[in-house]
Write an enzyme that holds these catalytic residues in place. Structure first.
Site, mmCIF file in Angstrom:
data_model
loop_
_atom_site.group_PDB
_atom_site.id
_atom_site.type_symbol
_atom_site.label_atom_id
_atom_site.label_comp_id
_atom_site.label_asym_id
_atom_site.label_seq_id
_atom_site.Cartn_x
_atom_site.Cartn_y
_atom_site.Cartn_z
ATOM 1 N N ASN A 9 71.268 64.396 60.378
ATOM 2 C CA ASN A 9 70.351 63.299 60.050
ATOM 3 C C ASN A 9 71.079 62.399 59.053
ATOM 4 O OD1 ASN A 9 68.334 61.628 59.147
ATOM 5 N ND2 ASN A 9 67.114 63.251 58.192
ATOM 6 N N TRP A 10 71.470 61.241 59.530
ATOM 7 C CA TRP A 10 72.251 60.337 58.664
ATOM 8 C C TRP A 10 71.375 59.556 57.688
ATOM 9 C CZ3 TRP A 10 76.628 57.696 62.073
ATOM 10 C CH2 TRP A 10 77.616 58.648 62.333
ATOM 11 N N LYS A 11 70.059 59.671 57.820
ATOM 12 C CA LYS A 11 69.149 58.942 56.915
ATOM 13 C C LYS A 11 69.558 57.470 56.863
ATOM 14 C CE LYS A 11 68.319 63.324 54.683
ATOM 15 N NZ LYS A 11 67.910 64.079 53.506
ATOM 16 N N HIS A 95 59.701 63.727 58.967
ATOM 17 C CA HIS A 95 60.617 64.164 57.912
ATOM 18 C C HIS A 95 59.916 64.038 56.557
ATOM 19 C CE1 HIS A 95 64.035 64.340 55.205
ATOM 20 N NE2 HIS A 95 64.678 64.948 56.181
ATOM 21 N N GLU A 97 60.879 62.923 53.834
ATOM 22 C CA GLU A 97 61.081 61.624 53.160
ATOM 23 C C GLU A 97 60.143 60.565 53.735
ATOM 24 O OE1 GLU A 97 65.305 61.567 53.742
ATOM 25 O OE2 GLU A 97 65.517 63.184 52.277
ATOM 26 N N GLU A 164 62.299 72.625 56.764
ATOM 27 C CA GLU A 164 63.067 72.007 55.683
ATOM 28 C C GLU A 164 62.282 72.106 54.372
ATOM 29 O OE1 GLU A 164 66.169 69.068 57.382
ATOM 30 O OE2 GLU A 164 64.375 67.942 56.887
ATOM 31 N N GLY A 170 68.876 67.878 49.633
ATOM 32 C CA GLY A 170 69.699 67.014 48.788
ATOM 33 C C GLY A 170 69.882 67.525 47.369
ATOM 34 N N SER A 203 70.363 71.309 52.260
ATOM 35 C CA SER A 203 71.652 71.654 51.640
ATOM 36 C C SER A 203 72.502 72.592 52.505
ATOM 37 C CB SER A 203 71.449 72.242 50.237
ATOM 38 O OG SER A 203 70.860 71.263 49.394
ATOM 39 N N GLY A 224 71.700 66.921 56.397
ATOM 40 C CA GLY A 224 71.733 65.577 55.838
ATOM 41 C C GLY A 224 73.127 65.244 55.333
ATOM 42 N N GLY A 225 73.326 65.371 54.026
ATOM 43 C CA GLY A 225 74.564 64.945 53.374
ATOM 44 C C GLY A 225 75.841 65.410 54.054
#
Ligand code: 13P
Length: 240
Positions: A9-11, A95, A97, A164, A170, A203, A224-225
């Site tokens: 997920n590149w957000k 998600h 966010e 999640e 993150g 993470s 993510g990251g």
């Protein structure tokens, strides 16, 4: 055997040229992977086409959201037919966010999810507790409520779920692999859906992927990251 899914997920990261540079490095690194592993990259809408053009047999492309109507006066939204015409077959829905910063509710999540399924897109439904629920021993009840509302009148066949925990997103704090395995088993039992792939997210890194993937209930990861760097995401795809 359930499908193994490694999703990124590149957000809100990467321009077109940054996405191209990622792909030039990433595609050769995953060339020898086990073909039974499904790789999905979910970039921002502006780079969907860039990724679709390069996807081939290397990976699938997913969106990060979609609206429940096929078209209409909904400024800033995009719809399933728009994605389908590009060959996109997956979309992240609900998600944390989106729930936290853009007022997504269980009701809007359910509308988006059912619209996705109805139109032939596989939703990746995200659920997970915050730190408060975890500390109050409310984790399982919280997640069951999200599942019950988010999946009302939905089809359990055309579905991927991602567990999640919000406190692990993150933050560098991964949920311990056995605990992620326990929650995912609980989700599977609650739904009675033995074939639905259920992923862990929060993470995930090259350093913890191998242990996560040894857990019998964890069918993959939503990253993510660490999906933003070609080498680290390739290492996750090529887990041992
Ligand atoms: P991180 O891997 O950066 O913790 O993000 C997880 C996530 O939100 C994936 O959807």
């Amino acid at each position: 055997m359930r499908q193994k899914v490694l999703a990124g997920n590149w957000k809100m990261y990467k321009t077109h040229s940054e996405a191209r540079a990622f792909l030039d490095q990433f595609i050769p690194l995953i060339a020898g992977r086990d073909p039974k592993r499904t790789v999905i990259l979910c970039p921002p809408f502006t780079t969907l086409e860039t990724l679709c053009a390069a996807a081939g047999d290397h990976f699938d492309v997913g969106a990060q959201n979609l609206h429940w109507e096929p078209q209409g006066a909904y400024t800033g939204e995009i719809s399933a037919p728009m994605l389908l015409e590009m060959g996109i077959r997956h979309a992240i829905i609900g998600h944390s966010e989106r729930r936290q910063y853009f007022s997504e509710t269980d009701e809007s999540v359910n509308k988006r999810l059912r619209a996705a399924q109805h139109q032939g897109i596989t939703p990746i439904l995200c659920v997970g507790e915050g730190l408060t629920e975890r500390e109050d021993n409310e984790t399982d009840a919280w997640i069951c409520r999200q599942l019950d509302h988010g999946l009302e009148d939905a089809n359990l066949e055309n579905l991927i779920i991602a567990y999640e925990p919000i406190w692990a997103i993150g933050t560098g704090k991964t949920c311990e692999a056995p605990e992620a395995n326990r929650v995912i088993a609980m989700i599977r039992t609650h739904l009675g859906a033995s074939n639905t792939p259920i992923l862990y997210g929060g993470s995930v890194k090259p350093g913890n992927i191998d242990e996560l993937m040894t857990q019998p209930e964890i069918d993959g990861v939503l990253v993510g990251g660490a999906s933003l760097e070609a080498e680290s995401f390739a290492r996750i795809v090529n887990y041992k």
